[in-house]
Write a protein that holds these residues in place. Sequence first.
Motif, PDB file in Angstrom:
ATOM      1  N   GLU A   1     173.874 -24.409-109.416  1.00  0.00           N
ATOM      2  CA  GLU A   1     174.226 -23.349-110.364  1.00  0.00           C
ATOM      3  C   GLU A   1     175.065 -22.264-109.705  1.00  0.00           C
ATOM      4  O   GLU A   1     175.840 -21.572-110.371  1.00  0.00           O
ATOM      5  CB  GLU A   1     172.952 -22.755-110.966  1.00  0.00           C
ATOM      6  CG  GLU A   1     173.202 -21.793-112.114  1.00  0.00           C
ATOM      7  CD  GLU A   1     171.916 -21.294-112.733  1.00  0.00           C
ATOM      8  OE1 GLU A   1     171.994 -20.492-113.681  1.00  0.00           O
ATOM      9  OE2 GLU A   1     170.829 -21.690-112.260  1.00  0.00           O
ATOM     10  N   GLU A   2     174.930 -22.098-108.383  1.00  0.00           N
ATOM     11  CA  GLU A   2     175.693 -21.066-107.681  1.00  0.00           C
ATOM     12  C   GLU A   2     177.193 -21.329-107.728  1.00  0.00           C
ATOM     13  O   GLU A   2     177.990 -20.387-107.716  1.00  0.00           O
ATOM     14  CB  GLU A   2     175.230 -20.981-106.233  1.00  0.00           C
ATOM     15  CG  GLU A   2     173.795 -20.509-106.071  1.00  0.00           C
ATOM     16  CD  GLU A   2     173.335 -20.456-104.628  1.00  0.00           C
ATOM     17  OE1 GLU A   2     172.239 -19.937-104.362  1.00  0.00           O
ATOM     18  OE2 GLU A   2     174.090 -20.946-103.746  1.00  0.00           O
ATOM     19  N   ALA A   3     177.597 -22.603-107.777  1.00  0.00           N
ATOM     20  CA  ALA A   3     179.016 -22.941-107.809  1.00  0.00           C
ATOM     21  C   ALA A   3     179.492 -23.323-109.203  1.00  0.00           C
ATOM     22  O   ALA A   3     180.669 -23.605-109.388  1.00  0.00           O
ATOM     23  CB  ALA A   3     179.305 -24.093-106.843  1.00  0.00           C
ATOM     24  N   ALA A   4     178.578 -23.345-110.178  1.00  0.00           N
ATOM     25  CA  ALA A   4     178.938 -23.707-111.537  1.00  0.00           C
ATOM     26  C   ALA A   4     179.137 -22.447-112.382  1.00  0.00           C
ATOM     27  O   ALA A   4     178.986 -21.326-111.905  1.00  0.00           O
ATOM     28  CB  ALA A   4     177.841 -24.580-112.151  1.00  0.00           C
ATOM     29  N   LEU A   5     179.527 -22.667-113.621  1.00  0.00           N
ATOM     30  CA  LEU A   5     179.599 -21.596-114.613  1.00  0.00           C
ATOM     31  C   LEU A   5     180.642 -20.537-114.221  1.00  0.00           C
ATOM     32  O   LEU A   5     181.520 -20.799-113.405  1.00  0.00           O
ATOM     33  CB  LEU A   5     178.216 -20.969-114.798  1.00  0.00           C
ATOM     34  CG  LEU A   5     177.086 -21.974-115.116  1.00  0.00           C
ATOM     35  CD1 LEU A   5     175.719 -21.328-114.998  1.00  0.00           C
ATOM     36  CD2 LEU A   5     177.289 -22.567-116.499  1.00  0.00           C
ATOM     37  N   SER A   6     180.538 -19.363-114.822  1.00  0.00           N
ATOM     38  CA  SER A   6     181.560 -18.334-114.613  1.00  0.00           C
ATOM     39  C   SER A   6     181.464 -17.671-113.246  1.00  0.00           C
ATOM     40  O   SER A   6     182.446 -17.128-112.754  1.00  0.00           O
ATOM     41  CB  SER A   6     181.429 -17.257-115.698  1.00  0.00           C
ATOM     42  OG  SER A   6     180.231 -16.521-115.534  1.00  0.00           O
ATOM     43  N   GLY A   7     180.273 -17.691-112.650  1.00  0.00           N
ATOM     44  CA  GLY A   7     180.088 -17.018-111.369  1.00  0.00           C
ATOM     45  C   GLY A   7     179.566 -15.600-111.493  1.00  0.00           C
ATOM     46  O   GLY A   7     179.324 -14.934-110.480  1.00  0.00           O
ATOM     47  N   GLN A   8     179.359 -15.126-112.722  1.00  0.00           N
ATOM     48  CA  GLN A   8     178.912 -13.752-112.926  1.00  0.00           C
ATOM     49  C   GLN A   8     177.532 -13.513-112.314  1.00  0.00           C
ATOM     50  O   GLN A   8     177.313 -12.518-111.621  1.00  0.00           O
ATOM     51  CB  GLN A   8     178.874 -13.447-114.418  1.00  0.00           C
ATOM     52  CG  GLN A   8     178.415 -12.046-114.762  1.00  0.00           C
ATOM     53  CD  GLN A   8     178.390 -11.804-116.253  1.00  0.00           C
ATOM     54  OE1 GLN A   8     178.894 -12.607-117.031  1.00  0.00           O
ATOM     55  NE2 GLN A   8     177.793 -10.705-116.670  1.00  0.00           N
ATOM     56  N   ALA A   9     176.590 -14.427-112.565  1.00  0.00           N
ATOM     57  CA  ALA A   9     175.239 -14.261-112.016  1.00  0.00           C
ATOM     58  C   ALA A   9     175.261 -14.344-110.497  1.00  0.00           C
ATOM     59  O   ALA A   9     174.587 -13.560-109.806  1.00  0.00           O
ATOM     60  CB  ALA A   9     174.304 -15.319-112.603  1.00  0.00           C
ATOM     61  N   MET A  10     176.036 -15.270-109.951  1.00  0.00           N
ATOM     62  CA  MET A  10     176.112 -15.420-108.507  1.00  0.00           C
ATOM     63  C   MET A  10     176.750 -14.196-107.861  1.00  0.00           C
ATOM     64  O   MET A  10     176.369 -13.780-106.758  1.00  0.00           O
ATOM     65  CB  MET A  10     176.905 -16.679-108.158  1.00  0.00           C
ATOM     66  CG  MET A  10     176.917 -17.008-106.679  1.00  0.00           C
ATOM     67  SD  MET A  10     175.238 -17.215-106.039  1.00  0.00           S
ATOM     68  CE  MET A  10     175.567 -17.375-104.300  1.00  0.00           C
ATOM     69  N   LEU A  11     177.703 -13.586-108.526  1.00  0.00           N
ATOM     70  CA  LEU A  11     178.339 -12.370-108.005  1.00  0.00           C
ATOM     71  C   LEU A  11     177.297 -11.264-107.868  1.00  0.00           C
ATOM     72  O   LEU A  11     177.273 -10.540-106.859  1.00  0.00           O
ATOM     73  CB  LEU A  11     179.470 -11.941-108.930  1.00  0.00           C
ATOM     74  CG  LEU A  11     180.236 -10.668-108.533  1.00  0.00           C
ATOM     75  CD1 LEU A  11     180.926 -10.861-107.196  1.00  0.00           C
ATOM     76  CD2 LEU A  11     181.255 -10.309-109.613  1.00  0.00           C
ATOM     77  N   GLY A  12     176.422 -11.128-108.877  1.00  0.00           N
ATOM     78  CA  GLY A  12     175.364 -10.126-108.787  1.00  0.00           C
ATOM     79  C   GLY A  12     174.403 -10.399-107.652  1.00  0.00           C
ATOM     80  O   GLY A  12     173.950  -9.478-106.962  1.00  0.00           O
ATOM     81  N   GLN A  13     174.092 -11.678-107.413  1.00  0.00           N
ATOM     82  CA  GLN A  13     173.200 -12.041-106.312  1.00  0.00           C
ATOM     83  C   GLN A  13     173.828 -11.709-104.959  1.00  0.00           C
ATOM     84  O   GLN A  13     173.155 -11.211-104.056  1.00  0.00           O
ATOM     85  CB  GLN A  13     172.851 -13.517-106.391  1.00  0.00           C
ATOM     86  CG  GLN A  13     172.039 -13.920-107.605  1.00  0.00           C
ATOM     87  CD  GLN A  13     171.819 -15.417-107.693  1.00  0.00           C
ATOM     88  OE1 GLN A  13     171.824 -16.116-106.680  1.00  0.00           O
ATOM     89  NE2 GLN A  13     171.655 -15.920-108.907  1.00  0.00           N
ATOM     90  N   LEU A  14     175.122 -12.010-104.809  1.00  0.00           N
ATOM     91  CA  LEU A  14     175.796 -11.705-103.548  1.00  0.00           C
ATOM     92  C   LEU A  14     175.840 -10.201-103.289  1.00  0.00           C
ATOM     93  O   LEU A  14     175.669  -9.750-102.149  1.00  0.00           O
ATOM     94  CB  LEU A  14     177.222 -12.264-103.567  1.00  0.00           C
ATOM     95  CG  LEU A  14     177.376 -13.782-103.452  1.00  0.00           C
ATOM     96  CD1 LEU A  14     178.852 -14.155-103.505  1.00  0.00           C
ATOM     97  CD2 LEU A  14     176.756 -14.291-102.168  1.00  0.00           C
ATOM     98  N   ALA A  15     176.072  -9.416-104.349  1.00  0.00           N
ATOM     99  CA  ALA A  15     176.127  -7.966-104.172  1.00  0.00           C
ATOM    100  C   ALA A  15     174.758  -7.406-103.805  1.00  0.00           C
ATOM    101  O   ALA A  15     174.651  -6.495-102.978  1.00  0.00           O
ATOM    102  CB  ALA A  15     176.647  -7.308-105.447  1.00  0.00           C
TER     103      ALA A  15
END
Length: 450
Positions: free
Chosen positions: A316-330
């Motif tokens: 899921e980290e490399a799928a979808l728009s990346g919006q959720a993963m961006l929040g996790q990285l921040a």
Amino acid sequence: MASNQATTEPSAEGQGQEAPGASQLKAVLLSPGYLKLLLLAALIGIPVSLVAFGFVSLEHELQHWIWESLPDALGYSSQPPWWWPLPTLALAGLLVAPVLVRMPGHGGHLPVKGLGGPPQPPKALPSIVLAALIVLPLGASLGPEAPLMALGGALALLGVARAKREAQPKAATIIGMAGSTAAIATIFGNPLVGCVMVLEAAGLGGPQLLLLVVPCLLASGIGAVVFTGFGHWTGLGIGALSLPSLPTSGTPDAGDFLWGIPVAALIAVVIVGAQSLGWSTAVFTRLRTGPRTVVCAVAVGVCTAAYALFSGRSPEEAALSGQAMLGQLAASPHALGVGALVLLVLFKSLAWGISLGSLRGGPIFPAVLIGAAIGLACSGLPGFGTASGLSVGLAASGAAITGLPVTATLLAILLVGNNAADAAPLMVVAATVSFVVATMLRRKAPAELA
């Protein structure tokens, strides 16, 4: 002598007279036709925001069910298995292919071509919504911004009678842009971003610029209030791009700028490279669109699954728009090591590039995630901090993908919130460098797609 005399004569403003452009602008702003257009723009912001809210909420609910609830029901409670994107993206290709081939509008704007182009006609609306609701929740590496813009523009045009659109094409265009701006303001979390984007993309000046921006600002402001208020009332997530938690930031020093410039250039190279892959994919899918779209969707699934397989992390980290993963990285910039960040950039870029030329969605969100990941991967360089790496990544990626450095800088500044005052100079430099490098490297659209 003539030039000296010209410079010493009192201007029209000094004599209390209005400049010709100002008087013309005042006349247009106070004209009954323009006041009616403003009223229509304000009214359009309400239904557009409500429809955008429904679209985003449904897309998020489908995404949650496919990537969290369904794997959990099948016994994968911690995270989806590495192979999960293979069937989901294959299904996305099979379902969206008939929409792209047979329905009016063919699913809307091809994302590799940019943000969304001119307002789409209302008859294209069903295929745009259906294509987005198929591919986005099932894992395409695209965002919701382009479908939202098309949705807002088409709904706005529905509010203008066909005869009136034909009789006054300029007014219809302004109303369509106001609807698009109202819709895009909802997903960016701030009405100002959408308005600046419209202004910078239009490339207008003087009175013409103001005549365009006022309806867009009015529609997006009212739409944002309705969108946010409706989200609080229903308790559903509104999906606006935001970073609730950020690394601590200080005033950037010389080391941040020395590293920030080459990192911004690197981000531009990666973004343009993925766009070039998108153009090649678009040429590939131009003929025999149905079966080749399925092939491309499966390829996106392979890239996403490869990230999970090689990194041992959730696909899921490399799928979808990346919006959720961006929040996790921040929120947790050190949760992923440099190796995992490099894998994320590699496979996300490949999946995004293929999606750009074959599926339907927006190009901005995945690009911002890729830029943030590059910035954080480089943040371990001597004298280059974590907060600076994230700031450079946000600004540089936005400028590279949109070609709008002012919009990209504004969006990045709003995202970093309390860090904005310290990070703004570095983000301005990063956005400028990235914009220049991307403009130099970006190739023209292939002749068969122009």
